[in-house]
Design an enzyme around this catalytic site. Structure first.
Site, mmCIF file in Angstrom:
data_model
loop_
_atom_site.group_PDB
_atom_site.id
_atom_site.type_symbol
_atom_site.label_atom_id
_atom_site.label_comp_id
_atom_site.label_asym_id
_atom_site.label_seq_id
_atom_site.Cartn_x
_atom_site.Cartn_y
_atom_site.Cartn_z
ATOM 1 N N HIS A 1 23.748 12.246 13.181
ATOM 2 C CA HIS A 1 22.842 12.731 12.694
ATOM 3 C C HIS A 1 23.073 13.343 11.007
ATOM 4 O O HIS A 1 24.329 13.773 10.704
ATOM 5 C CB HIS A 1 22.272 13.842 13.672
ATOM 6 C CG HIS A 1 21.807 13.311 14.870
ATOM 7 N ND1 HIS A 1 21.299 14.531 15.766
ATOM 8 C CD2 HIS A 1 21.516 11.976 15.083
ATOM 9 C CE1 HIS A 1 20.934 13.593 16.831
ATOM 10 N NE2 HIS A 1 21.178 12.147 16.664
ATOM 11 N N CYS B 1 23.690 19.341 17.237
ATOM 12 C CA CYS B 1 23.640 19.899 15.775
ATOM 13 C C CYS B 1 23.231 21.426 15.380
ATOM 14 O O CYS B 1 23.855 22.060 14.671
ATOM 15 C CB CYS B 1 22.450 18.874 14.841
ATOM 16 S SG CYS B 1 22.948 17.267 14.597
ATOM 17 N N GLU C 1 22.596 16.196 9.649
ATOM 18 C CA GLU C 1 23.204 17.747 9.750
ATOM 19 C C GLU C 1 24.459 17.498 9.880
ATOM 20 O O GLU C 1 25.435 18.206 9.079
ATOM 21 C CB GLU C 1 22.571 18.482 10.674
ATOM 22 C CG GLU C 1 21.094 18.692 10.776
ATOM 23 C CD GLU C 1 20.520 17.809 11.714
ATOM 24 O OE1 GLU C 1 20.800 16.463 11.605
ATOM 25 O OE2 GLU C 1 19.322 18.036 12.339
ATOM 26 N N CYS D 1 18.823 18.548 16.322
ATOM 27 C CA CYS D 1 18.565 18.591 18.090
ATOM 28 C C CYS D 1 19.829 19.563 18.546
ATOM 29 O O CYS D 1 20.100 20.247 17.841
ATOM 30 C CB CYS D 1 19.373 17.326 18.108
ATOM 31 S SG CYS D 1 21.196 17.066 17.919
#
Ligand SMILES: NC(=O)c1ccc[n+]([C@@H]2O[C@H](COP(=O)([O-])OP(=O)(O)OC[C@H]3O[C@@H](n4cnc5c(N)ncnc54)[C@H](OP(=O)(O)O)[C@@H]3O)[C@@H](O)[C@H]2O)c1
Length: 357
Positions: free
Chosen positions: A57, A91, A59, A82
């Site tokens: 992801h 995350c 982040e 998430c």
């Protein structure tokens, strides 16, 4: 929770612009962007978008790239981070560990695994959280939001018509490019079997440099069934094809072509059930390139979220009508879609009609 400032919204705008060029590359995960910004100097420390295929992801990527510089910074993310273990760790935990002090979120994630608990996790660790309800972030993630709230993809239909409401082939530069760009940003393109038979083309992205972004091509079979004589099914193009067919109809396809069986009537798959089946396969953004009948059927079933109507300058008189049920502009209006965007290039125009939020 505090409000987003004008400066926050500008950073979110930048994050959306950054992510937009990667739409269509992140598989079954939303295409999000994360920017880490030093609050006093307002300088960018690191940025990332969801990696190709959907993981890691953004982040996690931005935090890894910033290293210790992340401490004390503001994280701008187009979609709520998430808070669950999937194929990657949460995350929200990585953000807490990094020392980020403030998180500004473009749009909240309706995914129940993330929703309120993700914000609570950040706030309980002393991180300030702002949910900006930023319209461009919501538009960027329309596919993910539709998928999570309605268990179907976000559906964009695109049609090229003449001023006398006939379907025309997008042979010219701009109409072709508009269509190709939309193809490249989608997870899949759906075409009715009748149109696939008439055109018998590869349904690929032809824009230079973006050919590899040709998404999954899906043929919606009717009562006649389909077979490998169709280029999309039997021809070699290097791009994936799937078929949606009602349970009883005959399908003859190589093993490389996935056949999705869906309930229906009179040999035609039910359209809502077809979209639900695609959502189960992780498709969030679907482009439909309808012919005369599919245009009317999709609009009348209320299954189109966005209609892109490309109008050319020349009357076509002998082409197929744009819709089997009245003028296409009237059908679009009856379906509750309103014009939100218009671009023109020479004599060609592209108008987008969307469902109001
Ligand atoms: N120029 C372009 O870019 C472009 C793009 C698309 C289409 N077109 C043109 O449009 C014309 C084809 O229009 P069309 O009306 O025959 O085909 P269409 O609108 O593309 O789609 C209808 C096809 O989908 C099948 N289908 C399966 N389930 C359905 C459902 N639930 N509801 C409606 N249809 C379903 C139909 O099967 P059944 O046969 O069993 O009804 C039929 O094969 C052709 O002339 C084509 O060249 C042009």
């Amino acid at each position: 929770m505090t409000q987003a400032s004008a400066q926050d919204l500008r950073w979110l705008d930048a994050a959306v612009r950054y992510a937009t060029s990667f739409l269509g590359t992140t598989g079954d995960n939303p295409c999000a962007a994360a920017l880490l910004v030093a609050p006093h100097s307002q300088s960018l420390i690191a940025r990332a978008v969801t990696a190709r295929g959907g993981r890691p992801h953004p982040e996690a990527l931005a935090l890894a790239s910033a290293g210790f510089d992340a401490a004390g910074s503001t994280l701008y993310v187009t979609l709520q981070p998430c808070h669950h273990w999937g194929r990657t760790p949460p995350c929200a935990d990585a953000i807490v560990r990094s020392g980020v002090m403030r998180v500004v979120i473009g749009v909240a994630d309706p995914d129940p695994r993330t929703a309120a608990a993700g914000v609570a996790r950040l706030e309980s660790a002393g991180v300030e959280v702002v949910i900006a309800e930023h319209a461009p972030s919501a538009a960027l993630h329309a596919g993910h939001l539709r998928h999570r709230t309605n268990a179907r993809p976000y559906v964009t239909a695109m049609l090229v018509v003449s001023p006398d409401d006939k379907i025309v082939s997008p042979t010219s530069g701009m109409a072709r490019d508009w269509l190709d760009l939309q193809r490249s940003r989608s997870n899949a393109i759906l075409i009715g079997a009748a149109a696939a038979r008439c055109q018998n083309g590869p349904l690929a992205v032809a824009l230079p440099g973006l050919q590899a972004r040709t998404p999954l091509r899906i043929v919606l079979a009717g009562a006649e069934g389909v077979d490998r004589s169709l280029n999309l099914i039997g021809g070699f193009s290097g791009y994936r094809t799937a078929i949606i067919a009602e349970s009883s109809v005959s399908v003859d396809a190589p093993v490389s072509v996935e056949v999705i069986r869906v309930k229906g009537a009179l040999g035609r798959p039910n359209l809502a059930a077809s979209l639900a089946a695609l959502a189960e396969k992780g498709i969030q953004n679907l482009l439909v390139e309808p012919g005369t009948r599919l245009t009317a059927a999709m609009l009348q079933a209320g299954l189109v979220d966005c209609f892109g109507l490309i109008t050319t300058s020349q009357a076509a008189t002998d082409g197929p009508p744009a819709s089997s049920s009245g003028k296409v502009a009237e059908l679009i209006a009856t379906a509750g879609l309103v014009q939100t965007e218009r671009q023109s290039h020479g004599a060609e125009t592209l108008s987008f009609f969307r469902r109001p939020a």
